[in-house]
Design an enzyme around this catalytic site. Structure first.
Site, mmCIF file in Angstrom:
data_model
loop_
_atom_site.group_PDB
_atom_site.id
_atom_site.type_symbol
_atom_site.label_atom_id
_atom_site.label_comp_id
_atom_site.label_asym_id
_atom_site.label_seq_id
_atom_site.Cartn_x
_atom_site.Cartn_y
_atom_site.Cartn_z
ATOM 1 C CB CYS A 111 -14.809 -3.559 13.975
ATOM 2 S SG CYS A 111 -13.916 -2.565 12.796
ATOM 3 C CG HIS A 250 -14.604 -7.376 12.436
ATOM 4 N ND1 HIS A 250 -15.376 -6.726 11.498
ATOM 5 C CD2 HIS A 250 -13.481 -6.617 12.599
ATOM 6 C CE1 HIS A 250 -14.747 -5.631 11.123
ATOM 7 N NE2 HIS A 250 -13.601 -5.543 11.761
ATOM 8 C CG ASN A 280 -12.645 -3.888 8.629
ATOM 9 O OD1 ASN A 280 -13.813 -3.778 8.974
ATOM 10 N ND2 ASN A 280 -11.628 -3.771 9.473
HETATM 11 N N1 ACO Z 1 1.059 -2.341 -0.218
HETATM 12 C C1 ACO Z 1 2.349 -2.684 -0.243
HETATM 13 N N2 ACO Z 1 3.156 -2.601 0.831
HETATM 14 C C2 ACO Z 1 2.620 -2.156 1.976
HETATM 15 C C3 ACO Z 1 1.267 -1.765 2.069
HETATM 16 C C4 ACO Z 1 0.468 -1.880 0.906
HETATM 17 N N3 ACO Z 1 -0.833 -1.559 0.892
HETATM 18 N N4 ACO Z 1 1.019 -1.370 3.322
HETATM 19 C C5 ACO Z 1 2.153 -1.495 4.014
HETATM 20 N N5 ACO Z 1 3.123 -1.962 3.198
HETATM 21 C C6 ACO Z 1 4.525 -2.261 3.528
HETATM 22 C C7 ACO Z 1 4.967 -1.522 4.761
HETATM 23 O O1 ACO Z 1 5.426 -0.241 4.434
HETATM 24 C C8 ACO Z 1 6.062 -2.414 5.271
HETATM 25 O O2 ACO Z 1 7.238 -2.185 4.498
HETATM 26 P P1 ACO Z 1 8.678 -2.156 5.217
HETATM 27 O O3 ACO Z 1 8.827 -3.535 5.791
HETATM 28 O O4 ACO Z 1 9.589 -1.840 4.094
HETATM 29 O O5 ACO Z 1 8.550 -1.110 6.273
HETATM 30 C C9 ACO Z 1 5.582 -3.824 4.908
HETATM 31 O O6 ACO Z 1 4.611 -3.651 3.867
HETATM 32 C C10 ACO Z 1 4.945 -4.556 6.076
HETATM 33 O O7 ACO Z 1 4.016 -3.685 6.710
HETATM 34 P P2 ACO Z 1 3.210 -4.101 7.979
HETATM 35 O O8 ACO Z 1 2.336 -2.970 8.403
HETATM 36 O O9 ACO Z 1 4.137 -4.692 8.994
HETATM 37 O O10 ACO Z 1 2.312 -5.282 7.380
HETATM 38 P P3 ACO Z 1 1.450 -6.340 8.147
HETATM 39 O O11 ACO Z 1 1.882 -7.692 7.770
HETATM 40 O O12 ACO Z 1 1.315 -6.009 9.617
HETATM 41 O O13 ACO Z 1 0.027 -6.123 7.485
HETATM 42 C C11 ACO Z 1 -2.089 -5.080 7.959
HETATM 43 C C12 ACO Z 1 -0.626 -4.865 7.616
HETATM 44 C C13 ACO Z 1 -2.726 -5.848 6.815
HETATM 45 C C14 ACO Z 1 -2.757 -3.721 8.120
HETATM 46 C C15 ACO Z 1 -2.193 -5.896 9.260
HETATM 47 O O14 ACO Z 1 -1.381 -5.323 10.254
HETATM 48 C C16 ACO Z 1 -3.599 -5.996 9.791
HETATM 49 O O15 ACO Z 1 -4.465 -6.588 9.178
HETATM 50 N N6 ACO Z 1 -3.831 -5.464 10.990
HETATM 51 C C17 ACO Z 1 -5.134 -5.542 11.632
HETATM 52 C C18 ACO Z 1 -6.023 -4.479 11.122
HETATM 53 C C19 ACO Z 1 -7.418 -4.754 11.580
HETATM 54 O O16 ACO Z 1 -7.827 -5.900 11.667
HETATM 55 N N7 ACO Z 1 -8.198 -3.762 11.899
HETATM 56 C C20 ACO Z 1 -9.524 -4.144 12.374
HETATM 57 C C21 ACO Z 1 -10.106 -3.226 13.188
HETATM 58 S S1 ACO Z 1 -10.723 -1.991 12.175
HETATM 59 C C22 ACO Z 1 -11.933 -1.090 12.997
HETATM 60 O O17 ACO Z 1 -12.283 -1.284 14.140
HETATM 61 C C23 ACO Z 1 -12.457 0.051 12.221
#
Ligand code: ACO
Length: 325
Positions: A111, A250, A280
């Site tokens: 990214c 980004h 993204n």
């Molecule tokens: N739908 C419903 N529930 C979900 C989903 C989904 N799509 N995905 C995960 N959950 C659940 C999980 O299982 C978890 O349930 P649990 O509490 O029962 O275990 C709960 O939701 C919370 O999951 P988390 O992973 O802790 O959710 P979080 O608030 O961290 O959000 C996310 C996840 C959106 C991926 C976030 O961590 C994020 O944006 N991270 C950064 C990613 C990023 O910016 N990447 C950029 C670089 S990419 C590149 O370089 C190619």
């Protein structure tokens, strides 16, 4: 000599995949995706579209916008983590599609790829090696997405953005900061399909040819790395965040962007956001945002702009420049 953006262009595939469409594929829902990420829909390349096809279309538009003859381009840099093939480079394929004689290579910094590519392009011009460089960010993330993993498949989309860099009369490049922390490599990785682990029946069966991400760790990294990088380019020019007219972050997650705006005590509307439409798009996200912001009239001549990327590597970086058009 001042070096800056002469023209911008972007292209996204026609097919739209909404959050509700995704809810039919994996156990998720529109409300979860919207509140956690801000993403509402993303674009998906058609079966016959590869990264170089998207890159070519964005490049053509950037060349027209720059008002130059395509044959003036001497170097093509494509930032991508979803190249058409392991070899040749996607940039070489774009060079052939454009039908021009130009040097061509890819940049692999996920990214942050466009920030790395832009800095490389600027440096080639500043060193007097080339006069005009085409820098493209292009991705078909849908091809490395695991459509059974709801933690990642909701995030990514396909698209391409491009800029033509060359000599400008006013404004242009002011500062760059590039960084990498390879100790976090495993936080965002496609484990197989390279020299560490080949694409075999077993690795395909284990879904190791798809992108794996530790979302929480990447989130924590992003909210630390992003401000560090912005501070770095601001300090190089003795500026503060108040001096910046618009930030091009980004487009990964609106919560990350909100956290950064708060950290710098800046209004959210100084941060360009289009991730609700495209998700993204990795290396393509910043040049698509640049092109859209430009076409929407968000920049005026002399505006100071900071664009910041972060992602796989882990890599991060920023460019600071003044709008020249
Ligand atoms: N739908 C419903 N529930 C979900 C989903 C989904 N799509 N995905 C995960 N959950 C659940 C999980 O299982 C978890 O349930 P649990 O509490 O029962 O275990 C709960 O939701 C919370 O999951 P988390 O992973 O802790 O959710 P979080 O608030 O961290 O959000 C996310 C996840 C959106 C991926 C976030 O961590 C994020 O944006 N991270 C950064 C990613 C990023 O910016 N990447 C950029 C670089 S990419 C590149 O370089 C190619």
């Amino acid at each position: 000599m001042r070096v800056g953006i002469m023209g911008t262009g972007s292209y996204v595939p026609e097919r739209i995949l909404t959050n509700n469409d995704l809810a039919k594929i994996v156990d998720t829902n529109d409300e979860w995706i919207t509140t956690r990420t801000g993403i509402r829909e993303r674009r998906i390349a058609s079966d016959d579209e590869a990264t170089s096809d998207l890159a070519f279309k964005a490049a053509e538009k950037a060349i027209i916008d720059a008002g130059i003859d395509k044959n003036e381009i001497e170097l093509i840099i494509v930032a991508t983590m979803t190249q058409d093939h392991l070899t040749p480079s996607t940039a070489a394929l774009v060079q052939d599609k454009l039908g021009i004689k130009a040097a061509a290579f890819d940049v692999s910094a996920a990214c942050t790829g466009f920030i790395y590519g832009f800095t490389a392009g600027y440096s080639f011009i500043k060193a007097g090696i080339y006069k005009k460089v085409l820098v493209i960010g292009a991705e078909t993330m849908s091809r490395v997405t695991d459509w059974e993993d709801r933690g990642t498949c909701i995030l990514f989309g396909d698209g391409a953005g491009a800029v033509v860099l060359g000599e400008v009369e006013t404004g242009g490049f002011l500062a760059s900061h590039l960084a990498a922390d390879g100790s976090g490599a495993c936080e965002l990785i496609v484990p197989a399909g390279g020299s560490r682990k080949a694409a075999t029946a077993e690795t395909i069966e284990n879904r190791e040819v798809y992108l794996k991400m530790n979302g929480r760790e990447v989130f924590k990294f992003a909210v630390k790395a992003f401000p560090e990088s912005v501070e770095n380019v601001l300090t190089q020019q003795n500026l503060t965040a108040d001096d910046i007219d618009i930030f091009i972050p980004h487009q990964a997650n609106v919560r990350i962007i909100e956290a950064i705006a708060k950290r710098f005590k800046q209004p959210l509307d100084k941060f360009f956001v289009n991730l609700h439409k495209y998700g993204n798009t990795s290396g393509a996200s910043i040049p698509i945002a640049l092109d859209e912001a430009s076409k929407e009239g968000r920049f005026k001549k002399g505006d100071k702009i900071v664009a910041t990327g972060f992602g796989g590597g882990l890599t991060y970086g920023s460019i600071l420049f003044e709008w020249s058009k």
